[in-house]
Design an enzyme around this catalytic site. Structure first.
Site, PDB file in Angstrom:
ATOM      1  N   LEU A  55       0.829  -1.207   0.000  1.00 24.19           N
ATOM      2  CA  LEU A  55       0.000   0.000   0.000  1.00 24.19           C
ATOM      3  C   LEU A  55       0.865   1.261   0.000  1.00 24.19           C
ATOM      4  CD1 LEU A  55      -2.534  -1.383   2.620  1.00 24.19           C
ATOM      5  CD2 LEU A  55      -2.925  -1.140   0.165  1.00 24.19           C
ATOM      6  N   PRO A  56       0.297   2.410  -0.379  1.00 21.19           N
ATOM      7  CA  PRO A  56       1.110   3.618  -0.588  1.00 21.19           C
ATOM      8  C   PRO A  56       1.761   4.206   0.660  1.00 21.19           C
ATOM      9  CG  PRO A  56      -0.964   3.780  -1.768  1.00 21.19           C
ATOM     10  CD  PRO A  56      -1.074   2.589  -0.868  1.00 21.19           C
TER      11      PRO A  56
ATOM     12  N   THR B 185       6.076   0.806   2.248  1.00 20.94           N
ATOM     13  CA  THR B 185       7.066   1.648   2.922  1.00 20.94           C
ATOM     14  C   THR B 185       6.290   2.490   3.930  1.00 20.94           C
ATOM     15  OG1 THR B 185       8.438   1.745   0.950  1.00 20.94           O
ATOM     16  CG2 THR B 185       8.864   3.389   2.656  1.00 20.94           C
TER      17      THR B 185
ATOM     18  N   LYS C  76      14.187  -0.085   5.457  1.00 22.07           N
ATOM     19  CA  LYS C  76      13.714   0.377   4.154  1.00 22.07           C
ATOM     20  C   LYS C  76      13.853   1.887   4.026  1.00 22.07           C
ATOM     21  CE  LYS C  76      11.748   0.427   0.120  1.00 22.07           C
ATOM     22  NZ  LYS C  76      10.331   0.184  -0.131  1.00 22.07           N
TER      23      LYS C  76
ATOM     24  N   LYS D 133       7.411  11.201  -0.152  1.00 23.98           N
ATOM     25  CA  LYS D 133       6.832  10.667   1.078  1.00 23.98           C
ATOM     26  C   LYS D 133       7.871   9.899   1.890  1.00 23.98           C
ATOM     27  CE  LYS D 133       5.171   6.756   1.028  1.00 23.98           C
ATOM     28  NZ  LYS D 133       5.598   5.360   1.334  1.00 23.98           N
TER      29      LYS D 133
END
Length: 302
Positions: free
Chosen positions: A64-65, A95, A170, A239
């Site tokens: 998912l975003p 992430t 990450k 982001k």
């Protein structure tokens, strides 16, 4: 016949490619995505709802975003938390902010639900081939029990520690990715304006101290007009940089090197490149440098 089955929520650029690899490996995948037809395109059986995914699968992957959407999917009304039960395992391949991951893990753990964070790296090309690198955090026994689901999508799996460790790793990796991509884009535009042969410039960089992932794997294609579309977008890169800066704030550290790439990808979004692959940052820098492109227009089919 292989009777292993999983649920997969989020079948976009990366999730769709991972799902295809899982399906090709003989794993039965039930997919859910807000985009109509996404599950079918990835070869999965389409679910009508998150509830259906949770009720029919004890192992569920998500791609998912951002953390806000992850939290909605996991703890929102009609989210996974409403239907999962003891024995379920949820793997977050997004992430996400480690603080959010740890909070979700602690909440679900009280109900006997394992929540594993598995950051991914390698981009769309590696996802297509099932050759991603996974950096994983969570209960070690729970991770060991689902190694079979990682095998078709990753060539390297590293368990980094407890809950949140995978997502922290990450963010650290993505920060370095952003630095090298933005800095190399600037250098390549400078080389073009200076009249250098870009193939020879890359030859020098890749045998010198300036070598990095972008010089090796991205710009040899970009100078030919191939931006490697389908990977991390400019907005998602921004982001990730914000999440990195927030992580350093939580750790009590100064973030001395975030401003450069954050400005570069912010510029790209402002100039209309936010929803395409982050490699287009080179065009944003080129735009404000006199309309520079590294390749001839005909190479891009213009």
């Amino acid at each position: 016949m292989d009777n292993r089955k999983i649920g997969f929520i989020g079948l976009g650029n990366m999730g769709g490619r991972m799902t295809r690899c899982l399906v090709d490996a003989g794993i039965h995948v039930m997919g859910f995505d807000t985009q109509p037809g996404a599950a079918e395109r990835a070869g999965a059986r389409a679910a009508a709802s998150i509830r259906e995914v949770a009720e029919e699968n004890t192992l569920i992957l998500m791609s998912l975003p951002d953390s806000h959407i992850v939290e909605q999917v996991v703890t929102g009304k009609d989210g996974l938390g409403a239907y999962c039960r003891a024995g379920h395992t949820i793997v977050d391949l997004s992430t996400a902010a480690a603080s959010s991951t740890q909070k979700l893990s602690a909440t679900l753990q009280q109900r006997g639900i394992h929540y594993i964070d598995a950051g991914i790296s390698g981009g769309a090309a590696a996802a297509e081939k099932g050759a991603l690198t996974l950096m994983v955090g969570g209960d070690r026994e729970a991770i060991q029990a689902i190694e079979w689901v990682f095998a078709p999508i990753a060539s390297k799996v590293v368990v980094m520690g407890d809950s949140g460790a995978g997502h922290i790793t990450k963010l650290l990796n993505n920060f370095l990715n952003a630095v090298s991509l933005a800095a190399t884009a600037e250098v390549m535009v400078a080389g073009k304006k200076a009249g250098l042969d870009l193939q020879r410039l890359l030859e020098v960089l890749n045998s010198s101290s300036g070598v990095n992932f972008a010089t090796l794997n991205r710009f040899p294609r970009i100078v030919q007009g191939d931006y490697l579309e389908g990977g991390l977008t400019g907005k998602l890169m921004t982001k990730d940089l914000v999440l990195y800066a927030d992580l350093l704030h939580q750790l009590g550290m100064a973030s001395l090197n975030t401003a450069g790439p954050l400005a570069s990808f912010g510029l790209a979004t402002a100039l209309g490149y936010g929803d395409v692959i982050s490699n287009r940052v080179v065009d944003a820098i080129g735009d404000i440098s006199g309309g520079v492109r590294l390749h001839a227009p005909e190479q891009e089919g213009e």
